[in-house]
Design a protein around this motif. Structure first.
Motif, short mmCIF file in Angstrom:
data_model
loop_
_atom_site.label_atom_id
_atom_site.label_comp_id
_atom_site.label_asym_id
_atom_site.label_seq_id
_atom_site.Cartn_x
_atom_site.Cartn_y
_atom_site.Cartn_z
N UNK B 95 0.81 -1.22 0.00
CA UNK B 95 0.00 0.00 0.00
C UNK B 95 0.85 1.27 0.00
N UNK B 96 2.09 1.17 0.47
CA UNK B 96 2.93 2.38 0.50
C UNK B 96 3.21 2.88 -0.90
N UNK B 97 3.01 2.02 -1.90
CA UNK B 97 3.16 2.45 -3.28
C UNK B 97 2.10 3.47 -3.70
N UNK B 148 4.58 -3.24 -4.71
CA UNK B 148 4.59 -1.85 -4.24
C UNK B 148 4.81 -0.89 -5.41
#
Ligand code: ADP
Ligand code: MG
Lengths: 269, 247
Positions: B95-97, B148
């Motif tokens: 999700x940090x992508x 990501x």
């Protein structure tokens, strides 16, 4: 009646200190434990004692002195480490002893009796001042706001700083803000557990949490709850047994860790 | 084909040591560029300049803002700096992508989580979604980081030696996935294995301080020499092949 009101008042204040202490220590502690910054935090703690000593000497508020020293040493260590001229752990070791030495010298030079000194070394929740309590409450609110609003950013900066730079140009700003908040948490919790014991207040609850979860958000919540239970039971026990509060709180926190370890044992086998 | 990014006269250095010199190069939409060159030749630095992580000492990077918003670049770093013992799940890492799209005070919606599920599924590691990173093998970890890079539906994908940790059993499948992706995504991939990737890439960028662009997926030893790009071609198939040390 006056006496009972008085008793009610300082018990109530201690209870608030336990509440705000567990919130601040739970949040900041989860960050330093997850990011493996415990040694750095130890450096901040002990160098802040230098600020306490100097504050006594010139007659200002010891908490304010400690806060100045704590924040300055945190920023100093981060700055030195980021410029790579000194290795981080050497810088920490240096400030650790230097802060303690300064504190001892200035307390020694301060004329007259320094009645509060022991409470700064080992904590004294019962004699916590209103101003300290208000400061702790404000800090708890700031931390709650900051971590709820920027949870994802904090998580990802803590987890993988290099990648975080691909989506944010303010990674350094956030890192410095976080380390300032951590130092303030340490300094304000010195009233509860003292310079010698405060680090455990920040590190034991997150380690209890890690027995139950591998999720940073849940880690913070469990840390706060575990910290509250451990601190409250330590406080009550010290009250009835008439033994030092700071030390008792650390004892009950360790006990809570042991119990959690046994309870969660089956999961890890 | 339109240009997504143009590098004009780029030079880059670390503490005064030049790493890239006078690089002129355009990334065209739809290209699949294999970035090759010796170790220390500046491949990683080139990607970081494109991402804006390193400021060039001279020259400029021009982004085609119509075609490519800056937040549409997916990146797979050569060295994953994340602490695998950190209390974070594979899905949260993926999700940090999306952070570059969602901004500093991001909240992840159920739609975002669905996107994560989708890429995890595509790369065959959906069953690891809720695991900590320290439970993953090197190849699984690499795939998680690839997820990501992919979750934000990038227009441009920058991959720095993705084959390094991917298990050989997954390698071919991995390149096939990239090939499919390339129908909609422009890809720039650093690799040492020129032989293998020449089946998939459309062009080469030979990076050794200077950059030579080779507009074909076929490249010979002589051409590499001419580009001052001293790397060994690895032959595959029937020819006895040289096994190069993994870097
Ligand atoms: N952060 C850094 N600080 C100083 N020198 C670096 C740094 N990163 C890379 N270098 C140097 O720059 C050169 C190019 O590195 P890099 O771009 O990583 O090459 P490649 O990816 O082609 O192997 C190498 O000589 C490397 O030692
Ligand atoms: Mg490289």
């Amino acid at each position: 009646m006056f006496a009972s009101f008085f008793e009610y008042d300082f018990l109530f204040k201690s209870l608030l200190a336990v509440l705000f202490g567990s919130i601040t220590a739970g949040i900041a502690g989860s960050y330093i434990v997850a990011k493996k910054m415990v040694f750095l935090s130890g450096g901040i703690t002990h160098s802040s004692f230098g600020g306490i000593g100097i504050a006594y000497f010139i007659g200002m508020s010891p908490v304010l002195g400690a806060a100045c020293f704590g924040v300055a040493s945190a920023l100093g260590i981060q700055y030195m480490a980021s410029k790579q001229k000194v290795s981080e752990d050497s810088a920490i070791g240096f400030l650790w002893a230097f802060g303690m030495a300064l504190g001892i010298i200035f307390v020694y030079l301060t004329p007259g009796y320094t009645p509060d000194l022991m409470s700064y070394l080992f904590g004294s929740i019962l004699t916590i001042h209103n101003t300290d309590l208000i400061a702790l409450a404000i800090l708890a609110l700031i931390l709650l706001f900051f971590f709820m609003r920027y949870y994802r950013l904090i998580l990802y900066v803590a987890f993988d700083e290099g990648y975080a730079r691909t989506f944010s140009s303010r990674v350094d700003l956030f890192k410095y803000l976080l380390i300032i908040l951590v130092s303030l948490v340490i300094v304000l919790n010195i009233r509860i557990a003292g310079v010698v014991l405060v680090l455990s207040l920040l590190t034991i609850p997150p380690n209890i949490a890690l027995l139950f979860t591998g999720n940073f958000a849940k880690m913070i919540i469990i840390s706060i709850i575990a910290g509250f239970i451990g601190m409250l039971s330590g406080f009550v026990a010290s009250w009835y047994l008439n033994i030092p509060t700071g030390a008792t709180i650390i004892f009950t926190l360790v006990l809570l860790w042991v119990i959690s370890r046994i309870v969660t044992r089956r999961r890890w086998e | 084909m339109s240009t997504l990014i143009e590098l004009k006269n780029i030079s880059a250095s670390y503490n005064g040591d030049p790493v890239l010199e006078n690089v002129n190069f355009s990334i065209r939409e739809g290209d699949f560029i294999g970035v090759i060159g010796p170790n220390g030749g500046g491949k990683t630095t080139l990607l970081k300049v494109i991402l804006g992580l390193i400021k060039p000492t001279a020259g400029e990077v021009v982004y085609n803002r119509e075609k490519l918003k800056k937040n549409r670049i997916g990146y797979l770093p050569q060295i994953a700096e994340g602490d695998i013992n950190f209390p974070v799940s594979v899905k949260d890492v993926v999700l940090s992508g999306l952070m570059i799209i969602k901004g500093h005070s991001a909240r992840m919606s159920s739609e975002d989580r669905k996107k994560a599920d989708y890429v995890l599924q595509e790369l065959g590691i959906h069953h690891l979604s809720n695991k900590s990173l320290n439970k993953l093998s090197g190849g699984e970890l690499q795939r998680a980081y690839l997820c990501r890079a992919l979750i934000g539906s990038p227009k441009l994908l920058l991959l720095d030696e993705p084959g390094n940790f991917v298990d050989t059993s997954f390698e071919q499948g991995f390149y096939e996935i990239l090939k499919d992706l390339n129908e909609t995504v422009t890809i720039m991939m650093v690799s040492h294995d020129v032989g293998t990737i020449s089946t998939y890439v459309k062009s080469f960028a030979c990076v050794n301080r200077k950059l030579h662009y080779h507009d074909s997926g076929r490249i010979t030893t002589e051409q590499l020499k001419a580009y001052d790009c001293p790397i060994q071609l690895i032959a595959h198939g029937d020819v006895p092949h040289t096994v190069l040390k993994r870097h």
